[in-house]
Design a protein around this motif. Structure first.
Motif: not given
Length: 434
Positions: A26-33, A137-144, A165-178
Motif C-alpha cells: 500500500a505504501a509503495l503504491g501510494g508513493a508512486l501515485e 484521483a488523489i481525492g479518492g486515493e489518500v482517504p481510501g 502509509l503517510s510515509c509512503g506518500l511522502t516517499v513520493g514527495i522525496l522521489i519528486g524532490s530527487l
C-alpha cells in the motif's frame, strides 16, 4: 459526539507478516501515485514560463503555475466523495485500485502537452483540465488508503499503519524532490525548458501504471468483509449519515487536515521554489536541501505514528505542532540572513512536518466503519480543497512580504491551530482515545 466502538476496528492481536506485506504494498503504491500529484510543484517555475505568455516575470509565472497546482486541490472533494460512496458500499480495494489508474493517465498526458508557444491559450486550459483529473484521483486515493491500512492491522497498531502509509506518500514527495534535484544539477536551464520537465511527468505516468499492477496483490479489508457478511453496511447515503450524525468528528478532522496542508504544501512542496525567488538560493542547493527535508519528513511520519501508538493522538499532535511552528520559523529566519544553516534547519522542519503521519489516526478514530471512508473523505478533501487551494496562492503572495518571512508566519498560525486541536482531544479522551 458518539463513541467510536473498538469493534469497528480490527481485533487486538500481534502484527503479522501478512499485515506487513499489506502495509508495504500500500505504501509503495501510494508513493508512486503521490509522486504524480506533487511533481507539478517542483516544476512550477518551468511550467509557469512554458504555459503562459512569454515575457512574464518569474514571480508572476510562478504564481500562475501555483494557481493551476491549487486547482487539483479544488477537485479533490469530487473524486473523494464519489469513490468514498462506493468504497463504503461495494468495497475498499476496488476504489483503491481505480484511484491510482486515474492518476497515471493525466500525468502521462501532461508530459506530452504542447506549450503556450505552440497552441497559445489552450495550453494552460489543457494543463488545468488534466490537473483536475489528478485532483479527482488523489481525492479518492489518500482517504481510501488510510482506511484500507487501518482496517487491516491490529487496533493498537493503527498509528503505525496510518503513518507507514503517510510515509509512503511522502516517499513520493522525496522521489519528486530527487528527480527535480538531479535534473536541475545535470541539465541546463535551456534543456529543462526544452524537454527536461517532460521526462519527470512521463516517468510519473510509468510509476502510476506500475502502482496499478502492485495493487492486484492486495485483499479486501477484514473490517469491510465482516460488515458485508453481517449485512451491516449502510443503506443510506454515507455522506448524509456523516453530516447528520458526525459533525463534531468532521470539524476536528478538517482542523487537523489544515495543519497537514501547511506542513506538506508550504514546508515541503513550496519552500524549494520560494528559496529561489524570495531568497535567491541557487536551484541545485534549493532542491538538494529539499530532498533532505523530504527524507526527514518520511522519518518524521513514522516517528509520529509510533508516538500515537505509545502516547496517544493528542500528545503526538501537540509535540508535532509546536515543533512545526518553531522549526519553520528558524528555517526562514536563517534563509533571510543568508541560509548558512539551510542543510540543518530544513531537514529539522521536514522532521516536524511528520505531523502528516499523526493526522490520519485522528481521522480514522472520528468515524465508525460503516461510513468511515465517506467521513474521512468528506472532511479531509473539503478541508484540503479550501486550504490546499488557497495556500499556494496566499503563501506565494506572502513570500513577497515581511522580508520573506510571510510563509513562516502562516505556518506558525496553523501550528497554533494544531496545538488547540490537541488540547481539545486531551479534554475529549472518551471519544478519541487521546
Amino acid at each position: 459526539m458518539s463513541v467510536i466502538p473498538e469493534s469497528d476496528l480490527t481485533e487486538r492481536r500481534p502484527l503479522t507478516r501478512g499485515d506487513a506485506k499489506t502495509l508495504l504494498l500500500a505504501a509503495l503504491g501510494g508513493a508512486l501515485e503521490f509522486y504524480d500529484f506533487v511533481i507539478f510543484a517542483y516544476f512550477a517555475k518551468t511550467l509557469g514560463h512554458l504555459f503562459f505568455p512569454p515575457g512574464t516575470s518569474d514571480w508572476l509565472a510562478q504564481l500562475q503555475a501555483f494557481g493551476i497546482f491549487a486547482v487539483g486541490y479544488l477537485a479533490r472533494p469530487i473524486g473523494g466523495l464519489v469513490m468514498a460512496h462506493f468504497g463504503d458500499r461495494v468495497g475498499r480495494k476496488r476504489m483503491f485500485t481505480l484511484s491510482v489508474f486515474l492518476m497515471a493517465v493525466p500525468t502521462l498526458l501532461i508530459g506530452a502537452l504542447p506549450t503556450y508557444g505552440t497552441i497559445g491559450v489552450f495550453a494552460p486550459v489543457l494543463l488545468t483540465l488534466l490537473r483536475i483529473v489528478q485532483g479527482i484521483a488523489i481525492g479518492g486515493e489518500v482517504p481510501g488508503a488510510w482506511v484500507f491500512v487501518a482496517e487491516h492491522v491490529p487496533r493498537h497498531r493503527i498509528g503505525l499503519a496510518c503513518a507507514s502509509l503517510s510515509c509512503g506518500l511522502t516517499v513520493g514527495i522525496l522521489i519528486g524532490s530527487l528527480v527535480a534535484a538531479a535534473m536541475n544539477a545535470y541539465l541546463s536551464e535551456a534543456a529543462m525548458l526544452a524537454y527536461g520537465w517532460r521526462i519527470a511527468f512521463v516517468l510519473g505516468g510509468v510509476f502510476g501504471f506500475f502502482a496499478v499492477y502492485l495493487r492486484r496483490w492486495l485483499s479486501e479489508t477484514p473490517v469491510f468483509t465482516r460488515l458485508r457478511e453481517r449485512e451491516q453496511l449502510t443503506t443510506e447515503l454515507p455522506a448524509w449519515v456523516v453530516l447528520r450524525d458526525h459533525l463534531p468528528g468532521v470539524a476536528l478532522s478538517m482542523i487537523v487536515t489544515w495543519v497537514l496542508t501547511a506542513a506538506i504544501v508550504v514546508v515541503i512542496l513550496m519552500t524549494p521554489t520560494l528559496m529561489q525567488t524570495a531568497f535567491h538560493v541557487a536551484p541545485d542547493r534549493a532542491f538538494a536541501s529539499g530532498s533532505l527535508a523530504a527524507f526527514a519528513l518520511c522519518v518524521g511520519c513514522l516517528l509520529g505514528g509510533l508516538l500515537v501508538d505509545w502516547q496517544g493522538k493528542a500528545r503526538a499532535m501537540l509535540v508535532a505542532s509546536i515543533g512545526l511552528g518553531v522549526s519553520t520559523y528558524a528555517l526562514y529566519v536563517d534563509l533571510k540572513s543568508g541560509g548558512a544553516l539551510l542543510f540543518a534547519l530544513y531537514p529539522l522542519a521536514g522532521l516536524f512536518a511528520g505531523v502528516a503521519g499523526i493526522v490520519p489516526s485522528v481521522l480514522v478514530a472520528s468515524f465508525p466503519a460503516a461510513i468511515r471512508f465517506s467521513g474521512i473523505s468528506l472532511s479531509y478533501n473539503v478541508a484540503y480543497a479550501i486550504c490546499g487551494a488557497a495556500t499556494p496562492v496566499v503563501v506565494g503572495y506572502l513570500a513577497k512580504t515581511a522580508g520573506g518571512l510571510g510563509p513562516a508566519h502562516y505556518v506558525a498560525l496553523v501550528s497554533l491551530v494544531g496545538v488547540a486541536s490537541a488540547i481539545y482531544m486531551l479534554r475529549s479522551r472518551r471519544w478519541f482515545g487521546a
